[in-house]
Design an enzyme around this catalytic site. Structure first.
Site, PDB file in Angstrom:
ATOM      1  N   LYS A 143      29.767  12.239 -29.749  1.00 16.09           N
ATOM      2  CA  LYS A 143      28.713  11.749 -30.891  1.00 16.09           C
ATOM      3  C   LYS A 143      29.332  12.634 -32.024  1.00 16.09           C
ATOM      4  O   LYS A 143      29.128  11.961 -33.302  1.00 16.09           O
ATOM      5  CB  LYS A 143      27.204  11.801 -30.652  1.00 16.09           C
ATOM      6  CG  LYS A 143      26.788  10.759 -29.524  1.00 16.09           C
ATOM      7  CD  LYS A 143      25.356  10.481 -29.939  1.00 16.09           C
ATOM      8  CE  LYS A 143      25.170   9.513 -29.003  1.00 16.09           C
ATOM      9  NZ  LYS A 143      23.673   8.739 -29.098  1.00 16.09           N
TER      10      LYS A 143
ATOM     11  N   LYS B  56      32.279   3.564 -21.963  1.00 18.95           N
ATOM     12  CA  LYS B  56      30.702   3.033 -21.398  1.00 18.95           C
ATOM     13  C   LYS B  56      30.203   1.904 -22.647  1.00 18.95           C
ATOM     14  O   LYS B  56      30.640   2.036 -23.593  1.00 18.95           O
ATOM     15  CB  LYS B  56      29.917   4.464 -21.463  1.00 18.95           C
ATOM     16  CG  LYS B  56      28.299   4.205 -21.714  1.00 18.95           C
ATOM     17  CD  LYS B  56      27.769   5.460 -21.609  1.00 18.95           C
ATOM     18  CE  LYS B  56      26.429   5.631 -22.328  1.00 18.95           C
ATOM     19  NZ  LYS B  56      26.220   5.386 -23.480  1.00 18.95           N
TER      20      LYS B  56
ATOM     21  N   LYS C 216      24.758   0.750 -26.829  1.00 13.20           N
ATOM     22  CA  LYS C 216      23.710   0.005 -27.632  1.00 13.20           C
ATOM     23  C   LYS C 216      24.409   0.046 -29.035  1.00 13.20           C
ATOM     24  O   LYS C 216      24.022  -1.106 -29.847  1.00 13.20           O
ATOM     25  CB  LYS C 216      22.469   0.260 -27.339  1.00 13.20           C
ATOM     26  CG  LYS C 216      21.966   1.478 -27.583  1.00 13.20           C
ATOM     27  CD  LYS C 216      20.205   1.463 -27.685  1.00 13.20           C
ATOM     28  CE  LYS C 216      19.800   2.178 -26.488  1.00 13.20           C
ATOM     29  NZ  LYS C 216      19.682   3.640 -26.624  1.00 13.20           N
TER      30      LYS C 216
HETATM   31  N1  AQP Z   1      26.493   1.846 -19.868  1.00 13.71           N
HETATM   32  C1  AQP Z   1      25.614   2.168 -19.323  1.00 13.71           C
HETATM   33  N2  AQP Z   1      25.635   2.043 -17.966  1.00 13.71           N
HETATM   34  C2  AQP Z   1      24.582   2.610 -17.139  1.00 13.71           C
HETATM   35  N3  AQP Z   1      23.657   3.144 -17.624  1.00 13.71           N
HETATM   36  C3  AQP Z   1      23.773   3.379 -19.086  1.00 13.71           C
HETATM   37  N4  AQP Z   1      22.505   4.021 -19.754  1.00 13.71           N
HETATM   38  C4  AQP Z   1      23.066   4.027 -21.129  1.00 13.71           C
HETATM   39  N5  AQP Z   1      24.210   3.305 -21.051  1.00 13.71           N
HETATM   40  C5  AQP Z   1      24.610   2.872 -20.025  1.00 13.71           C
HETATM   41  C6  AQP Z   1      21.299   4.678 -19.351  1.00 13.71           C
HETATM   42  O1  AQP Z   1      20.253   4.174 -19.934  1.00 13.71           O
HETATM   43  C7  AQP Z   1      19.266   5.126 -20.267  1.00 13.71           C
HETATM   44  C8  AQP Z   1      18.795   5.267 -21.474  1.00 13.71           C
HETATM   45  O2  AQP Z   1      19.609   5.979 -22.390  1.00 13.71           O
HETATM   46  P1  AQP Z   1      20.189   5.943 -23.804  1.00 13.71           P
HETATM   47  O3  AQP Z   1      18.867   5.663 -24.426  1.00 13.71           O
HETATM   48  O4  AQP Z   1      20.521   7.390 -24.173  1.00 13.71           O
HETATM   49  O5  AQP Z   1      21.358   4.904 -24.089  1.00 13.71           O
HETATM   50  P2  AQP Z   1      22.337   4.699 -24.828  1.00 13.71           P
HETATM   51  O6  AQP Z   1      22.632   3.168 -24.903  1.00 13.71           O
HETATM   52  O7  AQP Z   1      23.594   5.728 -24.330  1.00 13.71           O
HETATM   53  O8  AQP Z   1      21.955   5.282 -26.208  1.00 13.71           O
HETATM   54  P3  AQP Z   1      22.628   5.945 -27.559  1.00 13.71           P
HETATM   55  O9  AQP Z   1      23.060   7.258 -27.403  1.00 13.71           O
HETATM   56  O10 AQP Z   1      21.624   5.492 -28.529  1.00 13.71           O
HETATM   57  O11 AQP Z   1      23.926   4.670 -27.806  1.00 13.71           O
HETATM   58  P4  AQP Z   1      25.025   5.076 -28.028  1.00 13.71           P
HETATM   59  O12 AQP Z   1      25.560   5.795 -26.864  1.00 13.71           O
HETATM   60  O13 AQP Z   1      25.535   3.724 -28.275  1.00 13.71           O
HETATM   61  O14 AQP Z   1      25.227   5.889 -29.172  1.00 13.71           O
HETATM   62  C9  AQP Z   1      19.850   6.402 -19.538  1.00 13.71           C
HETATM   63  O15 AQP Z   1      19.405   6.750 -18.586  1.00 13.71           O
HETATM   64  C10 AQP Z   1      21.434   6.105 -19.678  1.00 13.71           C
HETATM   65  O16 AQP Z   1      22.171   6.843 -18.756  1.00 13.71           O
END
Ligand code: AQP
Length: 332
Positions: free
Chosen positions: A115, A197, A200
């Site tokens: 990040k 991965k 979102k």
């Molecule tokens: N791609 C994924 N595959 C399996 N599990 C996932 N999780 C997130 N992405 C995957 C699991 O979802 C739960 C919530 O995690 P989060 O709110 O941290 O989700 P995120 O989408 O990773 O959130 P971010 O950090 O807001 O998004 P990005 O990464 O897009 O910046 C957790 O149990 C997570 O493991």
């Protein structure tokens, strides 16, 4: 006080629209704990603040995440569903745990490194100490199990290390939690870059299937998903795109890879992608209908937020008082 049942805790950030990654890695499994565990499922809105958010979007996503918890099968009567910022003990305990977490430990966190690279103009202290807030979330409820996707395993392990360190100095304070990572769906990959991965917050919406995407969009995104130049539907090393689609299909149908290979023998990627798209759209359709029903009743959601916050705060207050007493902070 001895526990009636072991405790399950997990959270999701309202940092955007939820994806099938969030569903298959986490939410899908939450209802399976309801009978045998005392369950706390949280919308971790303070975690979302580590990245700049548009206020109206954060507010919308907080309601939506709560509604999706229920639409995906979490019964609010059997689970405590709540919003992190409604229980101030989370940020209070996070400060205390900051004083028991080493700079070096936080520096090694993969999510912090990723990040920081992604948001180079905003490497704030909250992004760095994110894992201590997450440890507070978990430890406040004397949690036994934390169902999460694979990406969160490192954070739960750090939480364990901090709890063990604290308990070593002040015995019998925290339950040491175990991460539970599902056998399948623990790391759903991007449809555009299947080595990464599915996130979102991916700026390319075609890389992500959102839980609220309509049928045509879901089918179109799967049709466009990046695959290799082979045409044979077979799970094999190096075939990241098709492996990801087979994993998604397997999670939604319950079929193993051998059965999928048999069903699609002699048929090309086009047929398979269409089947994946239609299967996912069919599976999400009832979730979306229930989500719309819940979102039309804001009063119900707000009432539930209040009820959840009350129940969570009562449990959290017990742990926080215990921690403060052990530390020598004066309670009045
Ligand atoms: N791609 C994924 N595959 C399996 N599990 C996932 N999780 C997130 N992405 C995957 C699991 O979802 C739960 C919530 O995690 P989060 O709110 O941290 O989700 P995120 O989408 O990773 O959130 P971010 O950090 O807001 O998004 P990005 O990464 O897009 O910046 C957790 O149990 C997570 O493991």
């Amino acid at each position: 006080m001895p526990k009636e049942k072991p405790v399950s805790f997990s959270g999701i950030q309202p940092s955007g629209n939820l994806t099938i990654g969030n569903y298959l890695g986490a939410i899908k499994y939450f209802p399976t704990y309801s009978e045998n565990y005392k369950c706390f499922y949280c919308v971790v809105d303070q975690h979302a603040l580590t990245v700049r958010q548009v206020s109206a979007e954060l507010r919308r996503c907080t309601y939506e995440t709560l509604a999706l918890y229920i639409a995906c099968g979490l019964d609010p009567e059997k689970n405590t569903l709540f919003v992190q910022s409604h229980v101030s003990a989370h940020s209070e305990l996070a400060w205390i745990l900051n004083c028991f977490t080493m700079f070096g430990e936080l520096s090694r966190m993969t999510q912090f490194k990723e990040k920081s690279a992604k948001h180079a103009d905003n490497i704030n202290a909250g992004l760095f100490t994110y894992p201590t807030l997450m440890a507070a979330d978990i430890l406040l409820y004397q949690t036994d199990v934390v169902p999460v996707g694979e990406d969160q395993k490192q954070h739960v392990e750090l939480c364990r290390d901090v709890a063990v360190r604290f308990n070593h100095i002040y015995p019998d304070t925290f339950t040491i939690p175990e991460p539970i990572i599902s056998q399948s769906g623990a790391r759903i990959k991007s449809l555009a870059e299947p080595t990464r991965k599915m996130d979102k917050s991916d700026p390319n919406p075609n890389a992500v299937i959102y839980l609220l995407d309509d049928r045509d969009t879901i089918v179109r995104k799967f049709k466009r998903a990046v695959t290799d130049s082979d045409t044979c539907v077979k799970f094999a090393p190096g075939k990241d795109g098709i492996n990801n689609l087979m994993t998604i299909y397997s999670c939604f149908t319950g079929l193993d890879f051998a059965a999928i290979e048999r069903d699609f023998a002699g048929r090309g990627y086009g047929d398979f992608k269409l089947a994946v798209g239609e299967t996912v759209a069919d599976a999400l359709s009832p979730v979306q209908a229930e989500f719309r029903r819940l979102m039309a009743d804001k009063a119900y959601l707000e009432n539930m937020m209040k009820k959840g916050a009350g129940a969570a705060a009562a449990c959290a207050a017990r742990t926080l008082a215990k921690v403060k007493k052990k530390l020598g902070l004066v309670l009045i």
